[in-house]
Motif scaffolding. Structure first.
Motif, PDB file in Angstrom:
ATOM      1  N   PHE A  45       0.832  -1.208   0.000  1.00  0.00           N
ATOM      2  CA  PHE A  45       0.000   0.000   0.000  1.00  0.00           C
ATOM      3  C   PHE A  45       0.866   1.258   0.000  1.00  0.00           C
ATOM      4  O   PHE A  45       0.681   2.159  -0.829  1.00  0.00           O
ATOM      5  CB  PHE A  45      -0.941   0.012   1.210  1.00  0.00           C
ATOM      6  CG  PHE A  45      -1.648   1.334   1.381  1.00  0.00           C
ATOM      7  CD1 PHE A  45      -2.688   1.688   0.536  1.00  0.00           C
ATOM      8  CD2 PHE A  45      -1.254   2.225   2.359  1.00  0.00           C
ATOM      9  CE1 PHE A  45      -3.323   2.918   0.669  1.00  0.00           C
ATOM     10  CE2 PHE A  45      -1.885   3.460   2.499  1.00  0.00           C
ATOM     11  CZ  PHE A  45      -2.926   3.801   1.648  1.00  0.00           C
ATOM     12  N   TYR A  46       1.813   1.332   0.919  1.00  0.00           N
ATOM     13  CA  TYR A  46       2.609   2.559   1.026  1.00  0.00           C
ATOM     14  C   TYR A  46       3.528   2.742  -0.182  1.00  0.00           C
ATOM     15  O   TYR A  46       3.769   3.860  -0.627  1.00  0.00           O
ATOM     16  CB  TYR A  46       3.396   2.580   2.341  1.00  0.00           C
ATOM     17  CG  TYR A  46       2.486   2.870   3.513  1.00  0.00           C
ATOM     18  CD1 TYR A  46       2.045   4.163   3.755  1.00  0.00           C
ATOM     19  CD2 TYR A  46       2.016   1.853   4.336  1.00  0.00           C
ATOM     20  CE1 TYR A  46       1.169   4.443   4.795  1.00  0.00           C
ATOM     21  CE2 TYR A  46       1.144   2.122   5.383  1.00  0.00           C
ATOM     22  CZ  TYR A  46       0.725   3.419   5.600  1.00  0.00           C
ATOM     23  OH  TYR A  46      -0.155   3.687   6.623  1.00  0.00           O
ATOM     24  N   ARG A  47       4.030   1.629  -0.719  1.00  0.00           N
ATOM     25  CA  ARG A  47       4.969   1.721  -1.838  1.00  0.00           C
ATOM     26  C   ARG A  47       4.238   1.974  -3.149  1.00  0.00           C
ATOM     27  O   ARG A  47       4.557   2.902  -3.887  1.00  0.00           O
ATOM     28  CB  ARG A  47       5.777   0.420  -1.911  1.00  0.00           C
ATOM     29  CG  ARG A  47       7.080   0.513  -2.646  1.00  0.00           C
ATOM     30  CD  ARG A  47       7.802  -0.821  -2.584  1.00  0.00           C
ATOM     31  NE  ARG A  47       6.912  -1.895  -3.064  1.00  0.00           N
ATOM     32  CZ  ARG A  47       6.798  -3.080  -2.473  1.00  0.00           C
ATOM     33  NH1 ARG A  47       7.482  -3.361  -1.392  1.00  0.00           N
ATOM     34  NH2 ARG A  47       5.972  -3.990  -2.958  1.00  0.00           N
ATOM     35  N   LEU A  50       0.927   4.902  -2.500  1.00  0.00           N
ATOM     36  CA  LEU A  50       1.346   6.246  -2.097  1.00  0.00           C
ATOM     37  C   LEU A  50       2.729   6.621  -2.644  1.00  0.00           C
ATOM     38  O   LEU A  50       3.140   7.773  -2.549  1.00  0.00           O
ATOM     39  CB  LEU A  50       1.331   6.380  -0.567  1.00  0.00           C
ATOM     40  CG  LEU A  50      -0.040   6.232   0.103  1.00  0.00           C
ATOM     41  CD1 LEU A  50       0.056   6.550   1.591  1.00  0.00           C
ATOM     42  CD2 LEU A  50      -1.092   7.147  -0.543  1.00  0.00           C
TER      43      LEU A  50
ATOM     44  N   MET B   1      -8.019  -4.460   2.282  1.00  0.00           N
ATOM     45  CA  MET B   1      -7.226  -3.296   1.808  1.00  0.00           C
ATOM     46  C   MET B   1      -7.246  -3.253   0.288  1.00  0.00           C
ATOM     47  O   MET B   1      -7.087  -4.270  -0.379  1.00  0.00           O
ATOM     48  CB  MET B   1      -5.796  -3.465   2.314  1.00  0.00           C
ATOM     49  CG  MET B   1      -4.950  -2.241   2.136  1.00  0.00           C
ATOM     50  SD  MET B   1      -3.263  -2.557   2.689  1.00  0.00           S
ATOM     51  CE  MET B   1      -3.514  -2.664   4.454  1.00  0.00           C
ATOM     52  N   ALA B   3      -5.162  -2.242  -1.845  1.00  0.00           N
ATOM     53  CA  ALA B   3      -3.913  -2.639  -2.496  1.00  0.00           C
ATOM     54  C   ALA B   3      -3.975  -4.095  -2.907  1.00  0.00           C
ATOM     55  O   ALA B   3      -3.583  -4.467  -4.022  1.00  0.00           O
ATOM     56  CB  ALA B   3      -2.731  -2.414  -1.552  1.00  0.00           C
ATOM     57  N   TRP B  24       2.198  12.734  -9.156  1.00  0.00           N
ATOM     58  CA  TRP B  24       2.262  13.472  -7.893  1.00  0.00           C
ATOM     59  C   TRP B  24       3.264  12.741  -6.998  1.00  0.00           C
ATOM     60  O   TRP B  24       3.603  11.578  -7.238  1.00  0.00           O
ATOM     61  CB  TRP B  24       0.888  13.495  -7.223  1.00  0.00           C
ATOM     62  CG  TRP B  24       0.353  12.121  -6.951  1.00  0.00           C
ATOM     63  CD1 TRP B  24      -0.224  11.271  -7.864  1.00  0.00           C
ATOM     64  CD2 TRP B  24       0.406  11.406  -5.715  1.00  0.00           C
ATOM     65  NE1 TRP B  24      -0.545  10.088  -7.265  1.00  0.00           N
ATOM     66  CE2 TRP B  24      -0.176  10.140  -5.950  1.00  0.00           C
ATOM     67  CE3 TRP B  24       0.858  11.722  -4.443  1.00  0.00           C
ATOM     68  CZ2 TRP B  24      -0.303   9.187  -4.941  1.00  0.00           C
ATOM     69  CZ3 TRP B  24       0.737  10.765  -3.440  1.00  0.00           C
ATOM     70  CH2 TRP B  24       0.156   9.510  -3.701  1.00  0.00           C
ATOM     71  N   LEU B  26       4.470  11.979  -2.872  1.00  0.00           N
ATOM     72  CA  LEU B  26       4.237  12.038  -1.438  1.00  0.00           C
ATOM     73  C   LEU B  26       5.353  12.862  -0.796  1.00  0.00           C
ATOM     74  O   LEU B  26       6.512  12.748  -1.193  1.00  0.00           O
ATOM     75  CB  LEU B  26       4.274  10.609  -0.890  1.00  0.00           C
ATOM     76  CG  LEU B  26       3.586  10.341   0.429  1.00  0.00           C
ATOM     77  CD1 LEU B  26       2.082  10.503   0.279  1.00  0.00           C
ATOM     78  CD2 LEU B  26       3.892   8.928   0.907  1.00  0.00           C
ATOM     79  N   LEU B 118      -5.434   7.938  -6.928  1.00  0.00           N
ATOM     80  CA  LEU B 118      -5.823   7.019  -5.858  1.00  0.00           C
ATOM     81  C   LEU B 118      -7.235   6.488  -6.088  1.00  0.00           C
ATOM     82  O   LEU B 118      -7.502   5.301  -5.896  1.00  0.00           O
ATOM     83  CB  LEU B 118      -5.696   7.705  -4.494  1.00  0.00           C
ATOM     84  CG  LEU B 118      -4.241   7.902  -4.041  1.00  0.00           C
ATOM     85  CD1 LEU B 118      -4.149   8.887  -2.885  1.00  0.00           C
ATOM     86  CD2 LEU B 118      -3.629   6.551  -3.645  1.00  0.00           C
TER      87      LEU B 118
END
Lengths: 157, 157
Positions: A45-47, A50, B1, B3, B24, B26, B118
């Protein structure tokens, strides 16, 4: 909250002067810890979603967790997956099955002085002694009931 | 989740290439928000017990909160007390009476592009449009169920 109890016991003046005379200083926010039921889903998810930099997982059996860090430049998110039957985050995940924010870690310049002064002000710690944390430095957890519902980890900077 | 759902739908390759081609980026961790039942007790805890710099409270009636910031140098804690009957943190405090960690806010360089990408990846937002947040900049909240149980606020840097 212990702050309010002390306010009653000591009055505002004593508290204010205590803050000025502190033998230790609060430092940076080191990380926000997030309990996750599945490390690889969380890392993905974070990689991928985001676009953050995420470290490889590292097992810390002595802490009962698998950890990985999400690097946000100024601070980190610490992903924690339970490791072993006695993991300290297993109960948290039973209550919060999808995961969630677990604690914040703030640096201090002198951990023994911080612990001594906070205990004198009736802020409890979760263990008697500091332990070596994920960064190889001494850490201790403050009791969330004495910190407005927030589990606060202090780490020697 | 989300992802994991996308992983099934698109396969790893598509997700990885999506992250590389992001329109974009982060940025920094802007703040960690903490819901508090009593602002003055919370301000006193961070100021007197931990020795942190804490701002004066500011009412944001359009967001239903009274806010104050704890300055940790690299990042802030945002203390939130409910304001008005429709405060978005009132329900949180009914479940967590002593207070607790409410959300994290991460900066992005281009909020509309982040929201669009997203959403295309099935990460929901809590409102249709971005709003102006406590720092006078556009913000939007991502659905915690799509973010591993964490309420994530994105703020245009």
């Amino acid at each position: 909250m212990a702050a309010s109890m002390l306010k009653v016991a000591l009055g505002n003046r004593a508290l204010s002067s205590g803050a000025r005379d502190a033998l230790w200083k609060l430092g940076r926010l080191n990380h926000v810890a997030i309990a996750v039921p599945e490390m690889e889903k969380a890392r993905s998810f974070y990689r991928e979603m985001l676009g953050a930099r995420v470290s490889e997982p590292v097992a810390l059996p002595e802490h009962g967790v698998l950890t990985a860090f999400v690097e946000l430049g100024n601070a980190k998110l610490e992903l924690l997956e339970p490791l072993g039957p006695d993991s300290p985050i297993r109960r948290f995940l039973q209550k919060n099955r999808g995961g969630g924010m677990h604690h914040i870690c703030i640096e201090v310049d002198h951990l023994p002085a911080a612990v001594e002064q906070l205990r004198a002000r009736e802020v409890r710690t979760l263990s008697r002694e500091a332990r070596i944390g994920a960064h190889g430095k001494p850490v201790i957890f403050l009791h969330p009931k004495d910190c407005g519902g927030v589990l606060v980890e202090l780490e020697e900077a």
